[in-house]
Design a protein around this motif. Structure first.
Motif, PDB file in Angstrom:
ATOM      1  N   LEU A   1       0.740  -1.093  -0.549  1.00  4.31           N
ATOM      2  CA  LEU A   1      -0.327   0.155   0.269  1.00  4.31           C
ATOM      3  C   LEU A   1       1.134   1.470  -0.165  1.00  4.31           C
ATOM      4  N   ARG A   2       1.798   1.346   0.573  1.00  6.55           N
ATOM      5  CA  ARG A   2       3.386   2.200   1.093  1.00  6.55           C
ATOM      6  C   ARG A   2       3.074   2.464  -0.372  1.00  6.55           C
ATOM      7  N   THR A   3       3.391   2.240  -1.263  1.00  6.51           N
ATOM      8  CA  THR A   3       4.345   1.632  -2.882  1.00  6.51           C
ATOM      9  C   THR A   3       3.207   2.591  -3.652  1.00  6.51           C
ATOM     10  N   LEU A   4       1.443   1.624  -3.654  1.00  7.14           N
ATOM     11  CA  LEU A   4       1.423   2.392  -4.928  1.00  7.14           C
ATOM     12  C   LEU A   4       0.680   3.592  -3.974  1.00  7.14           C
ATOM     13  N   ARG A   5       0.409   3.984  -2.647  1.00  6.77           N
ATOM     14  CA  ARG A   5       0.132   5.002  -2.352  1.00  6.77           C
ATOM     15  C   ARG A   5       1.590   6.579  -3.033  1.00  6.77           C
ATOM     16  N   GLN A   6       2.624   5.956  -2.709  1.00 11.64           N
ATOM     17  CA  GLN A   6       3.369   7.020  -3.491  1.00 11.64           C
ATOM     18  C   GLN A   6       3.605   6.887  -5.386  1.00 11.64           C
ATOM     19  N   GLN A   7       3.285   6.050  -5.704  1.00 14.98           N
ATOM     20  CA  GLN A   7       2.824   6.156  -7.512  1.00 14.98           C
ATOM     21  C   GLN A   7       2.030   6.712  -7.481  1.00 14.98           C
ATOM     22  N   GLN A   8       1.107   6.666  -6.615  1.00 12.95           N
ATOM     23  CA  GLN A   8      -0.701   7.263  -7.079  1.00 12.95           C
ATOM     24  C   GLN A   8      -0.555   8.888  -7.030  1.00 12.95           C
ATOM     25  N   ARG A   9      -0.015   9.391  -5.576  1.00 14.67           N
ATOM     26  CA  ARG A   9       0.473  10.563  -5.333  1.00 14.67           C
ATOM     27  C   ARG A   9       1.410  11.153  -6.383  1.00 14.67           C
ATOM     28  N   ALA A  10       2.435  10.193  -6.893  1.00 15.50           N
ATOM     29  CA  ALA A  10       3.056  11.596  -8.130  1.00 15.50           C
ATOM     30  C   ALA A  10       2.223  11.124  -9.828  1.00 15.50           C
ATOM     31  N   ARG A  11       1.354  10.309  -9.306  1.00 14.54           N
ATOM     32  CA  ARG A  11       0.471  10.114 -11.127  1.00 14.54           C
ATOM     33  C   ARG A  11      -0.823  11.703 -10.890  1.00 14.54           C
ATOM     34  N   ILE A  12      -1.190  11.260  -9.238  1.00 13.43           N
ATOM     35  CA  ILE A  12      -2.744  12.115  -9.382  1.00 13.43           C
ATOM     36  C   ILE A  12      -2.731  13.781  -8.386  1.00 13.43           C
ATOM     37  N   GLY A  13      -1.401  13.682  -7.305  1.00 13.74           N
ATOM     38  CA  GLY A  13      -1.394  14.417  -6.693  1.00 13.74           C
ATOM     39  C   GLY A  13      -2.335  14.152  -5.422  1.00 13.74           C
ATOM     40  N   ARG A  14      -2.568  12.991  -5.050  1.00 15.12           N
ATOM     41  CA  ARG A  14      -3.416  12.914  -3.746  1.00 15.12           C
ATOM     42  C   ARG A  14      -3.858  11.096  -3.812  1.00 15.12           C
ATOM     43  N   PHE A  15      -4.084  10.402  -2.408  1.00 15.13           N
ATOM     44  CA  PHE A  15      -4.361   9.276  -2.200  1.00 15.13           C
ATOM     45  C   PHE A  15      -5.482   8.794  -2.027  1.00 15.13           C
ATOM     46  N   LEU A  16      -6.511   7.971  -2.878  1.00 19.15           N
ATOM     47  CA  LEU A  16      -7.484   7.716  -3.079  1.00 19.15           C
ATOM     48  C   LEU A  16      -7.611   5.790  -3.189  1.00 19.15           C
ATOM     49  N   HIS A  17      -8.291   5.457  -1.855  1.00 16.43           N
ATOM     50  CA  HIS A  17      -8.047   4.762  -1.688  1.00 16.43           C
ATOM     51  C   HIS A  17      -9.592   3.273  -1.468  1.00 16.43           C
ATOM     52  N   LEU A  18     -10.070   3.136  -2.035  1.00 12.81           N
ATOM     53  CA  LEU A  18     -10.992   2.671  -1.532  1.00 12.81           C
ATOM     54  C   LEU A  18     -11.355   0.508  -1.291  1.00 12.81           C
ATOM     55  N   VAL A  19     -11.439   0.239  -0.075  1.00  8.86           N
ATOM     56  CA  VAL A  19     -11.314  -0.738   0.850  1.00  8.86           C
ATOM     57  C   VAL A  19     -12.391  -1.844   0.446  1.00  8.86           C
TER      58      VAL A  19
END
Length: 120
Positions: free
Chosen positions: A33-51
């Motif tokens: 999740l940490r890795t995905l969050r960093q990639q998403q922030r680099a891509r769209i600037g925020r962390f959007l997480h659906l569990v």
């Protein structure tokens, strides 16, 4: 089981939880999740997480708190970040509500409502 993937269609991180999560699996998930969050922030600037935790069991206190501690550590949650959790069990909703006291976190029983809130 607990895993996280990047949903290209929606542009969000989607986690799927079912049953009980053993500590070793939870630690792997937190790193994933940490890795995905960093990639998403680099891509769209925020962390959007659906569990999707519709099939999840009531977790131990430690297991339930671990992802919350991870997301809240070191200022990792930004004002535009959001986490939507879909739960079917009243007990799980109570557990989630007790752990999350942030406006960026919400629980739902309907997947479409959760996605709509997340991407709004």
């Amino acid at each position: 089981m607990l895993k996280a993937i990047f949903d290209e269609q929606l542009g969000i991180i989607r986690s799927i939880s079912s049953g009980m999560t053993p500590p070793d699996e939870l630690e792997i998930y937190v790193e994933q999740l940490r890795t995905l969050r960093q990639q998403q922030r680099a891509r769209i600037g925020r962390f959007l997480h659906l569990v999707d935790a519709k099939d999840s069991a009531l977790q131990t206190q430690w297991a339930a708190e671990r992802p919350i501690r991870h997301n809240g550590s070191a200022g990792d949650m930004k004002p535009d970040d959001k986490t939507a959790v879909v739960l079917n069990s009243a007990l799980l909703r109570m557990q989630a509500a007790r752990l999350a006291n942030r406006t960026q976190f919400a629980t739902f029983t309907d997947m479409d409502e959760a996605v709509a809130w997340l991407i709004a």
